[in-house]
Motif scaffolding. Structure first.
Motif, short mmCIF file in Angstrom:
data_model
loop_
_atom_site.label_atom_id
_atom_site.label_comp_id
_atom_site.label_asym_id
_atom_site.label_seq_id
_atom_site.Cartn_x
_atom_site.Cartn_y
_atom_site.Cartn_z
N HIS A 89 0.82 -1.21 0.00
CA HIS A 89 0.00 0.00 0.00
C HIS A 89 0.85 1.26 0.00
CE1 HIS A 89 -4.01 -1.58 0.26
NE2 HIS A 89 -3.73 -2.29 1.34
N GLY A 90 1.85 1.29 0.90
CA GLY A 90 2.63 2.51 1.11
C GLY A 90 3.52 2.89 -0.06
N THR B 105 0.27 3.79 -3.30
CA THR B 105 0.27 5.25 -3.34
C THR B 105 0.84 5.77 -4.65
OG1 THR B 105 2.38 5.34 -2.15
CG2 THR B 105 0.38 5.55 -0.83
N LEU C 113 -1.77 6.02 -7.02
CA LEU C 113 -2.81 6.93 -6.55
C LEU C 113 -4.09 6.22 -6.12
CD1 LEU C 113 -2.33 9.85 -9.11
CD2 LEU C 113 -1.31 9.59 -6.85
N SER D 169 -4.98 2.79 -0.65
CA SER D 169 -3.58 2.75 -0.25
C SER D 169 -3.18 4.03 0.48
CB SER D 169 -2.68 2.55 -1.46
OG SER D 169 -2.88 1.25 -1.99
N TRP D 170 -3.70 5.17 0.03
CA TRP D 170 -3.41 6.42 0.73
C TRP D 170 -4.02 6.40 2.13
CZ3 TRP D 170 -0.01 10.13 -0.08
CH2 TRP D 170 0.59 10.19 -1.34
N SER E 78 -4.60 3.71 3.89
CA SER E 78 -3.77 2.76 4.63
C SER E 78 -2.46 3.40 5.07
CB SER E 78 -3.46 1.53 3.78
OG SER E 78 -4.64 0.80 3.54
N ALA E 79 -1.79 4.11 4.18
CA ALA E 79 -0.51 4.74 4.52
C ALA E 79 -0.69 5.77 5.63
CB ALA E 79 0.10 5.40 3.27
#
Length: 186
Positions: free
Chosen positions: A153-154, A158, A161, A165-166, A168-169
Motif C-alpha cells: 500500500h505505502g 500510493t 494513486l 492505499s493512501w 492505509s498509509a
C-alpha cells in the motif's frame, strides 16, 4: 516540537533528533525505492509487496506439517505455497538492511537499542522479544485484512494513486505515532 520529540524518545539521555550515525540519505533511498518500483512494474507488471511472502512461507510450513489440511485451504487453491518473487523480495530486504547497517556504520550487534534501554532498562530482553513478536503478528494480521502491507500500500498503491492505499498509509503513520507515544512518552 523538539521537546515533544525528546519526550517521545524516552526519559533519559537518548535524543532521536541528535542521532549521530552516518545513516543513508532518505532522499537517495526514496529515489532507489521509486526506481525499484518502476522496474518491478515494467518487468513483472506486479506491484511491490511483502505480505504475500509470509502467507506463502506459512503455506510451505503447512505443507510440511499438515499437507492435506493446507491443500484444502481456499486461499492456497489459486496461490500455491512456493518460493516466488515476493519471498525473494523479503530476503533481499533483509540482506539490504544488513548491507545498509554495515556500510552506514550502524551494525551494533546489540539486541536492545539505546532508546529501548533508556525507557525499559538494560535487562528487558524478554519484554523486547514479546513486543516484537506481538507487533509482527498484529502487522501481519492487519496486512492480510487490509489487502496489502506497508510496501504494497505505502509504496506501490500510493504510486498508483489508489485511495485505499493512501488511507492505509495515513493509518500506518497514525498507528506508528500512537505506538511510539504509548511506549516512550511520559
Amino acid at each position: 516540537m523538539h521537546e515533544f520529540m525528546h519526550r517521545l524518545g524516552g526519559l533519559g539521555d537518548v535524543d532521536p533528533l541528535q542521532y549521530s550515525g552516518p545513516a543513508w540519505s532518505p532522499y537517495l533511498v526514496g529515489a532507489l525505492i521509486g526506481v525499484l518500483s518502476m522496474l518491478t512494474f515494467y518487468f513483472s507488471n506486479k506491484p511491490i509487496g511483502a505480505s504475500t511472502a509470509y502467507a506463502r512461507i506459512a503455506g510451505m510450513i503447512g505443507l510440511a506439517v499438515a499437507p492435506k489440511h493446507t491443500r484444502s485451504l481456499k486461499y492456497f487453491e489459486g496461490k500455491p505455497p512456493k518460493v516466488g518473487w515476493e519471498l525473494m523480495l523479503v530476503l533481499a530486504v533483509v540482506a539490504g538492511a544488513f548491507l545498509a547497517a554495515w556500510t552506514g556504520g550502524e551494525l551494533t550487534g546489540k539486541f536492545l537499542p539505546a532508546m529501548w534501554q533508556d525507557r525499559f532498562g538494560s535487562d528487558s530482553y524478554l519484554l523486547r522479544t514479546l513486543v516484537t513478536l506481538a507487533g509482527g503478528v498484529l502487522m501481519a494480521f492487519g496486512a492480510r485484512m487490509a489487502g496489502g502491507c506497508t510496501s504494497g500500500h505505502g509504496i506501490s498503491g500510493t504510486l498508483q494513486l489508489a485511495i485505499g492505499s493512501w488511507v492505509s498509509a495515513i493509518c500506518f503513520f497514525i498507528g506508528g505515532i500512537v505506538a511510539a507515544m504509548l511506549m516512550y512518552a511520559t
